[in-house]
Motif scaffolding. Sequence first.
Motif, PDB file in Angstrom:
ATOM      1  N   THR A 185       0.431  -0.950  -0.315  1.00  0.00           N
ATOM      2  CA  THR A 185      -0.155   0.353  -0.276  1.00  0.00           C
ATOM      3  C   THR A 185       0.472   1.582   0.497  1.00  0.00           C
ATOM      4  N   THR A 186       1.764   1.312   0.744  1.00  0.00           N
ATOM      5  CA  THR A 186       2.637   2.929   1.049  1.00  0.00           C
ATOM      6  C   THR A 186       4.283   2.334   0.527  1.00  0.00           C
ATOM      7  N   GLY A 187       4.470   1.223  -0.334  1.00  0.00           N
ATOM      8  CA  GLY A 187       5.837   1.286  -0.569  1.00  0.00           C
ATOM      9  C   GLY A 187       7.046   1.104   0.149  1.00  0.00           C
ATOM     10  N   ARG A 188       6.627   1.488   1.539  1.00  0.00           N
ATOM     11  CA  ARG A 188       7.526   1.328   2.914  1.00  0.00           C
ATOM     12  C   ARG A 188       7.551   0.123   4.069  1.00  0.00           C
ATOM     13  N   THR A 189       8.578  -0.535   4.299  1.00  0.00           N
ATOM     14  CA  THR A 189       8.736  -1.628   5.303  1.00  0.00           C
ATOM     15  C   THR A 189       7.804  -1.243   5.940  1.00  0.00           C
ATOM     16  N   VAL A 190       7.031  -1.323   7.494  1.00  0.00           N
ATOM     17  CA  VAL A 190       6.611  -1.411   8.886  1.00  0.00           C
ATOM     18  C   VAL A 190       7.858  -1.025   9.326  1.00  0.00           C
ATOM     19  N   LEU A 191       9.513  -1.377   9.479  1.00  0.00           N
ATOM     20  CA  LEU A 191      10.458  -0.498   9.719  1.00  0.00           C
ATOM     21  C   LEU A 191      10.768   0.307   9.651  1.00  0.00           C
ATOM     22  N   GLU A 192      10.283   0.709   8.541  1.00  0.00           N
ATOM     23  CA  GLU A 192      11.264   1.562   8.013  1.00  0.00           C
ATOM     24  C   GLU A 192       9.994   3.374   8.473  1.00  0.00           C
ATOM     25  N   ASP A 193       8.940   3.014   9.120  1.00  0.00           N
ATOM     26  CA  ASP A 193       8.256   4.017   9.371  1.00  0.00           C
ATOM     27  C   ASP A 193       7.695   3.225  11.136  1.00  0.00           C
ATOM     28  N   PHE A 194       8.375   2.420  11.700  1.00  0.00           N
ATOM     29  CA  PHE A 194       7.529   2.306  12.264  1.00  0.00           C
ATOM     30  C   PHE A 194       8.798   1.093  13.278  1.00  0.00           C
ATOM     31  N   PRO A 195      10.005   1.609  13.032  1.00  0.00           N
ATOM     32  CA  PRO A 195      11.141   1.487  13.348  1.00  0.00           C
ATOM     33  C   PRO A 195      11.394   0.883  15.139  1.00  0.00           C
ATOM     34  N   GLU A 196      10.622   1.179  15.756  1.00  0.00           N
ATOM     35  CA  GLU A 196      10.327   0.966  17.448  1.00  0.00           C
ATOM     36  C   GLU A 196       9.629   0.361  17.335  1.00  0.00           C
TER      37      GLU A 196
END
Length: 219
Positions: A185-196
Motif C-alpha cells: 500500500t505504501t511502498g515502505r516496509t513496516v520497519l522503515e516507518d515504525f522502527p521502534e
Amino acid sequence: MGLEFYDLTHPWGLGQPCWPYFADVEIVRLHNMSKSGVLTQKITTVMHSGTHIDAPGHVVPGTAFMDEVPLPNFFGTGVVVSIPKKKWEVITAEDLENARPRIRRGDIVIVNTGWHKYYGDNQHYYGYSPGFYKEAGEWFVEKKVKMVGSDTQALDHPLGTAIAPHGPGKPDGLLPHVCEEYLETTGRTVLEDFPEWEPCHKAILSNGILGFENVGGDI
C-alpha cells in the motif's frame, strides 16, 4: 447536580476478543445451583484482555505494578477528545495539541479515534487500527498528563507492536499479511516507518503515566 458516571469499557466475558497472541478467556463452573445449591466459578484470563489499564511494570522492569500505584493517580479531571483516524493513521503531537477541549497538565486523557466501533474478534480492529507512536508518547510526557487512554487495540500503533516484526513478533510479525499489505500500500516496509517497539508505552509508563487500552462503552 450530582456526579455523572460513564462506563468506558467494552463487555467482558466468555468468548470476548483477545489480542492476537493471548490465550482465550476461560470461565468454568466448579459448582452450579442444580447440583450444589451454590454457584462457584473459576476464571482464567490474561490481565490485558478487554478494556484494561497498563501499569508501569508492564514494560519497565523495576517499576510499579497496579497494586503499587497510589490511589490518587486514579482520580482527577478527565477529558475525552475526538481525533478521528482511519486505517493505520498515526495520532501525532499536532493532533493532540489541536484537540478540543484542550489537554492540560494533570488531565486523564481519553482519545476517541472512532475505532472502538470495530471492536470484536477480527483482524481489522487489531491489525489495521490507527494509534499513538513515539511522538505522541513524548508529547504526553512533556504535557505531564496523569493517565492516557485510547479506543484502539494498544497504547501503540499496531505496526509498532508484535503484530509487526517487533519483540515476540519477530521475525515476520504475528500478522505477516498485514505487514505485507502495508508494503504494497505504501511502498515502505513496516520497519522503515515504525522502527521502534512500543515507544509510546515506554515513554509514558516509564514516567508513571498509566494507560487505558480498548476504551469503549459510553465514549
